[in-house]
Motif scaffolding. Structure first.
Motif, PDB file in Angstrom:
ATOM      1  N   LEU A 104     -53.800   4.196 -36.928  1.00 12.08           N
ATOM      2  CA  LEU A 104     -53.422   5.607 -36.868  1.00 12.08           C
ATOM      3  C   LEU A 104     -52.105   5.785 -36.120  1.00 12.08           C
ATOM      4  O   LEU A 104     -51.266   6.610 -36.506  1.00 12.08           O
ATOM      5  CB  LEU A 104     -54.521   6.421 -36.183  1.00 12.08           C
ATOM      6  N   LEU A 105     -51.921   5.017 -35.049  1.00 13.03           N
ATOM      7  CA  LEU A 105     -50.649   5.071 -34.325  1.00 13.03           C
ATOM      8  C   LEU A 105     -49.498   4.584 -35.205  1.00 13.03           C
ATOM      9  O   LEU A 105     -48.405   5.157 -35.186  1.00 13.03           O
ATOM     10  CB  LEU A 105     -50.736   4.252 -33.040  1.00 13.03           C
ATOM     11  N   TRP A 106     -49.758   3.537 -35.970  1.00 12.64           N
ATOM     12  CA  TRP A 106     -48.726   3.054 -36.898  1.00 12.64           C
ATOM     13  C   TRP A 106     -48.378   4.127 -37.930  1.00 12.64           C
ATOM     14  O   TRP A 106     -47.222   4.299 -38.296  1.00 12.64           O
ATOM     15  CB  TRP A 106     -49.190   1.792 -37.610  1.00 12.64           C
ATOM     16  N   ASP A 107     -49.403   4.822 -38.422  1.00 11.04           N
ATOM     17  CA  ASP A 107     -49.153   5.890 -39.397  1.00 11.04           C
ATOM     18  C   ASP A 107     -48.292   6.996 -38.806  1.00 11.04           C
ATOM     19  O   ASP A 107     -47.561   7.673 -39.528  1.00 11.04           O
ATOM     20  CB  ASP A 107     -50.468   6.477 -39.904  1.00 11.04           C
ATOM     21  N   ALA A 108     -48.379   7.176 -37.489  1.00  4.44           N
ATOM     22  CA  ALA A 108     -47.555   8.177 -36.808  1.00  4.44           C
ATOM     23  C   ALA A 108     -46.175   7.617 -36.467  1.00  4.44           C
ATOM     24  O   ALA A 108     -45.359   8.325 -35.876  1.00  4.44           O
ATOM     25  CB  ALA A 108     -48.254   8.652 -35.545  1.00  4.44           C
TER      26      ALA A 108
END
Length: 143
Positions: A104-108
């Motif tokens: 999820l952090l990567w997606d952000a």
């Protein structure tokens, strides 16, 4: 004897003509890296969680069926092998959860640099292991 790779290199283009295509290097060529290892582990834990959901459903069905069926299910879960499976399921749950947060952090757009990817990968494994041990220690103290 003809080399099998030669047959794999034969393909067809969009017009139906025969073309010779290169083979992509596979596991024999690439050295395992933390990114590929954790990706494979994420997939394995996903499958393990699916299998664990089936086992949980069977345990609940045994509880709903009769006290005899439930006592058999409890004996299986309480055995050494059952406890090892539960420990592995707990690790799979925490690893999949922590790695999901990482994705999820990567997606952000956070943490996409290679050093950060390596640090977060190690952090996910350490966090999953720590949470697993913590939950089991608390569970053993409360039992």
């Amino acid at each position: 004897m003809q080399d099998v790779r030669e047959a794999l290199m034969q393909g067809r283009n969009s017009t139906g003509g025969t073309v010779r295509r290169p083979l992509s290097p596979h596991l024999q060529v690439y050295r395992p890296q933390i990114t590929s290892t954790l990706s494979i582990l994420h997939r394995i834990t996903g499958v393990a969680l699916s299998a664990g959901a089936v086992l949980l459903s069977l345990w609940l069905a045994a509880a709903a069926t009769s006290s005899g069926a439930f006592s058999v299910a409890q004996a299986i879960v309480g055995s050494i092998l059952g406890m090892i499976v539960l420990f592995g399921f707990t690790f799979a749950l925490f690893y999949h959860f922590c790695n999901g947060i990482r994705h999820l952090l990567w997606d952000a757009g956070v943490g996409l640099e290679l050093p950060s990817v390596h640090r977060s990968g190690v952090a996910v494994v350490v966090a999953a292991g720590g949470l697993t041990v913590l939950v089991w220690l608390v569970g053993l103290v409360l039992l």
